[in-house]
Enzyme design. Structure first.
Site, PDB file in Angstrom:
ATOM      1  N   HIS A   1      31.330 -15.112   3.032  1.00 12.69           N
ATOM      2  CA  HIS A   1      31.022 -14.273   1.883  1.00 12.69           C
ATOM      3  C   HIS A   1      32.234 -14.180   0.952  1.00 12.69           C
ATOM      4  O   HIS A   1      33.380 -14.441   1.351  1.00 12.69           O
ATOM      5  CB  HIS A   1      30.630 -12.870   2.340  1.00 12.69           C
ATOM      6  CG  HIS A   1      29.251 -12.808   2.913  1.00 12.69           C
ATOM      7  ND1 HIS A   1      28.671 -11.624   3.321  1.00 12.69           N
ATOM      8  CD2 HIS A   1      28.306 -13.769   3.133  1.00 12.69           C
ATOM      9  CE1 HIS A   1      27.450 -11.858   3.778  1.00 12.69           C
ATOM     10  NE2 HIS A   1      27.215 -13.158   3.675  1.00 12.69           N
TER      11      HIS A   1
ATOM     12  N   GLU B   1      33.766 -11.592  -0.367  1.00 11.64           N
ATOM     13  CA  GLU B   1      34.781 -10.605  -0.012  1.00 11.64           C
ATOM     14  C   GLU B   1      35.721 -11.120   1.079  1.00 11.64           C
ATOM     15  O   GLU B   1      36.929 -10.892   1.038  1.00 11.64           O
ATOM     16  CB  GLU B   1      34.128  -9.305   0.455  1.00 11.64           C
ATOM     17  CG  GLU B   1      33.283  -8.615  -0.606  1.00 11.64           C
ATOM     18  CD  GLU B   1      31.814  -8.988  -0.527  1.00 11.64           C
ATOM     19  OE1 GLU B   1      30.963  -8.116  -0.759  1.00 11.64           O
ATOM     20  OE2 GLU B   1      31.510 -10.178  -0.236  1.00 11.64           O
TER      21      GLU B   1
ATOM     22  N   TRP C   1      12.542 -40.573 -24.348  1.00 10.26           N
ATOM     23  CA  TRP C   1      13.259 -39.310 -24.287  1.00 10.26           C
ATOM     24  C   TRP C   1      13.049 -38.568 -25.604  1.00 10.26           C
ATOM     25  O   TRP C   1      13.197 -39.167 -26.666  1.00 10.26           O
ATOM     26  CB  TRP C   1      14.742 -39.539 -24.079  1.00 10.26           C
ATOM     27  CG  TRP C   1      15.081 -40.272 -22.830  1.00 10.26           C
ATOM     28  CD1 TRP C   1      15.418 -41.577 -22.686  1.00 10.26           C
ATOM     29  CD2 TRP C   1      15.134 -39.707 -21.520  1.00 10.26           C
ATOM     30  NE1 TRP C   1      15.693 -41.873 -21.382  1.00 10.26           N
ATOM     31  CE2 TRP C   1      15.526 -40.735 -20.636  1.00 10.26           C
ATOM     32  CE3 TRP C   1      14.901 -38.432 -20.996  1.00 10.26           C
ATOM     33  CZ2 TRP C   1      15.685 -40.535 -19.257  1.00 10.26           C
ATOM     34  CZ3 TRP C   1      15.056 -38.239 -19.644  1.00 10.26           C
ATOM     35  CH2 TRP C   1      15.442 -39.263 -18.792  1.00 10.26           C
TER      36      TRP C   1
ATOM     37  N   THR D   1       2.968 -35.857 -15.280  1.00 13.43           N
ATOM     38  CA  THR D   1       4.334 -36.250 -15.621  1.00 13.43           C
ATOM     39  C   THR D   1       4.905 -37.187 -14.561  1.00 13.43           C
ATOM     40  O   THR D   1       5.591 -38.162 -14.873  1.00 13.43           O
ATOM     41  CB  THR D   1       5.229 -35.007 -15.767  1.00 13.43           C
ATOM     42  OG1 THR D   1       4.758 -34.218 -16.860  1.00 13.43           O
ATOM     43  CG2 THR D   1       6.673 -35.380 -16.017  1.00 13.43           C
TER      44      THR D   1
ATOM     45  N   LEU E   1      14.275 -36.926 -10.940  1.00 18.00           N
ATOM     46  CA  LEU E   1      14.455 -35.505 -10.605  1.00 18.00           C
ATOM     47  C   LEU E   1      15.705 -35.274  -9.763  1.00 18.00           C
ATOM     48  O   LEU E   1      15.712 -34.462  -8.837  1.00 18.00           O
ATOM     49  CB  LEU E   1      13.212 -34.957  -9.882  1.00 18.00           C
ATOM     50  CG  LEU E   1      11.875 -35.103 -10.625  1.00 18.00           C
ATOM     51  CD1 LEU E   1      10.758 -34.478  -9.804  1.00 18.00           C
ATOM     52  CD2 LEU E   1      11.929 -34.480 -12.003  1.00 18.00           C
TER      53      LEU E   1
ATOM     54  N   SER F   1      -3.289 -31.187  -6.701  1.00 17.55           N
ATOM     55  CA  SER F   1      -4.292 -30.800  -5.698  1.00 17.55           C
ATOM     56  C   SER F   1      -4.341 -31.793  -4.549  1.00 17.55           C
ATOM     57  O   SER F   1      -4.879 -31.495  -3.485  1.00 17.55           O
ATOM     58  CB  SER F   1      -5.672 -30.693  -6.354  1.00 17.55           C
ATOM     59  OG  SER F   1      -6.019 -31.907  -6.992  1.00 17.55           O
TER      60      SER F   1
ATOM     61  N   GLU G   1       9.908 -28.499 -14.942  1.00 21.03           N
ATOM     62  CA  GLU G   1      10.294 -29.407 -16.026  1.00 21.03           C
ATOM     63  C   GLU G   1       9.122 -29.994 -16.805  1.00 21.03           C
ATOM     64  O   GLU G   1       9.327 -30.557 -17.865  1.00 21.03           O
ATOM     65  CB  GLU G   1      11.171 -30.535 -15.483  1.00 21.03           C
ATOM     66  CG  GLU G   1      12.606 -30.125 -15.243  1.00 21.03           C
ATOM     67  CD  GLU G   1      13.584 -31.287 -15.426  1.00 21.03           C
ATOM     68  OE1 GLU G   1      13.130 -32.398 -15.722  1.00 21.03           O
ATOM     69  OE2 GLU G   1      14.793 -31.063 -15.266  1.00 21.03           O
TER      70      GLU G   1
END
Length: 322
Positions: free
Chosen positions: A55, A57, A176, A202, A210, A229, A255
């Site tokens: 952590h 701290e 693009w 896409t 990606l 699906s 995206e």
């Protein structure tokens, strides 16, 4: 109790900057930053490490050593109060180190700590101030807070649009719309998310990788997810926007494409808009389909501009929920 000062806000800003370093890499733990100050000198700095430990701290206190005694610790999230096999509670570490004051930006909604870390510090005679730059801390740790409050990741919707509002050409191709500077910025955003999602259309039209293609950040590539699906080989597939609750991590970047973007907007599952505008005209391109808006008046006040800047010839605008 002391009165938080402008200097407290400045020091907390440094802690928040440290917390940003591992956003998207610490789940299920929060990305926390900590700065320890003794006699107006920073003697310890820390941020939650990838995977959630150590952590912030613990790192800052180790760096400060004996100089932590009598110092002020600035922490972006309430120090944890629960025991863990992965390490001691940070509230106990601060007490053992002998800090005199702890400044906390945001309380921890985790029921194992919520208020208990602050109470433990105060019971030990440590002065605790809470709420310094709380709104900024909520933005930096939005993924952790959203997962705790809504049992799902924090969702950023990325849209790349032409001047005439096209998200893709009429046949669905979108590579693009923006230039190299905007695309590099988008890769930095990818590096700060555990998962990245596109729709089936896409995925088939653009075959996006990606991944993260920035030197030194390739290892931060997010999990690839497709909204479909039917199962898609080689990637995680979910059938509905609501299924994001099953995804690991606290940050999801959506995206594209336009139909997928509309589905998330219809489901009211978008927390942040990342809008890239390119100085081009497409004409006859694809735009967002129906998002469930029945009255134009309902669209106003929904989004609040947080940031805007030029990226080469393009422009990025960041909007948060209003």
């Amino acid at each position: 109790m002391t009165r938080p000062s402008a200097d407290d806000a400045r020091r907390m800003g440094a802690a928040l900057a440290l917390a940003e370093r591992t956003r998207g890499a610490t789940a299920p733990n929060p990305n926390v930053g900590c700065v320890i100050v003794q006699d107006d000198i920073v003697v310890g700095r820390g941020w939650t490490q990838p995977g959630g430990r150590p952590h912030a701290e613990a790192i800052a206190l180790k760096q400060a050593g004996a100089r932590a005694r009598g110092a002020t610790a600035y922490v972006t999230l309430e120090p944890c109060a629960h025991l863990s096999p992965r390490g001691p509670a940070c509230s106990d570490l601060l007490i053992a180190a002998g800090v005199a004051r702890v400044v906390v930006a945001h309380r921890d909604p985790d029921p194992r700590t919520d208020g208990q870390g602050i109470a433990r510090l105060r019971d030990a005679g440590i002065t605790v101030d809470v709420g310094v730059r709380e709104r900024d801390a909520a933005r930096v740790m939005a993924g952790f807070l959203t997962r705790r409050r809504h049992a799902r990741p924090f969702v950023t919707l990325k849209l790349a649009l032409s001047l005439d509002g096209a998200a893709a050409m009429a046949d669905g191709r979108s590579r693009w719309i923006t230039g190299p500077e905007a695309r590099a910025h988008a890769h930095l955003e990818r590096a700060r998310h555990e998962a990245i999602l596109v729709g089936r259309g896409t995925w088939e039209a653009d075959r996006p990788r990606l991944d993260v293609r920035l030197p030194g950040l390739e290892h931060r590539a997010p999990q690839r997810v497709v909204l479909s699906s039917d199962p898609v080989p080689g990637v995680t597939t979910i059938a509905t926007p609501g299924a994001i609750a099953t995804l690991p991590g606290d940050h999801l970047l959506v995206e594209g494409g336009a139909i997928t973007a509309a589905a998330f907007l219809c489901a009211d599952l978008v927390d942040r808009l990342l809008l890239y505008r390119a100085p081009i005209l497409v004409g006859g391109g694809r735009t967002l389909p129906d998002i469930g808006l029945t009255d134009l008046a309902d669209a106003h006040g929904r989004w609040r501009l947080h940031d805007a800047r030029a990226l080469g010839s393009d422009r990025v605008e960041v909007y948060e929920r209003g």
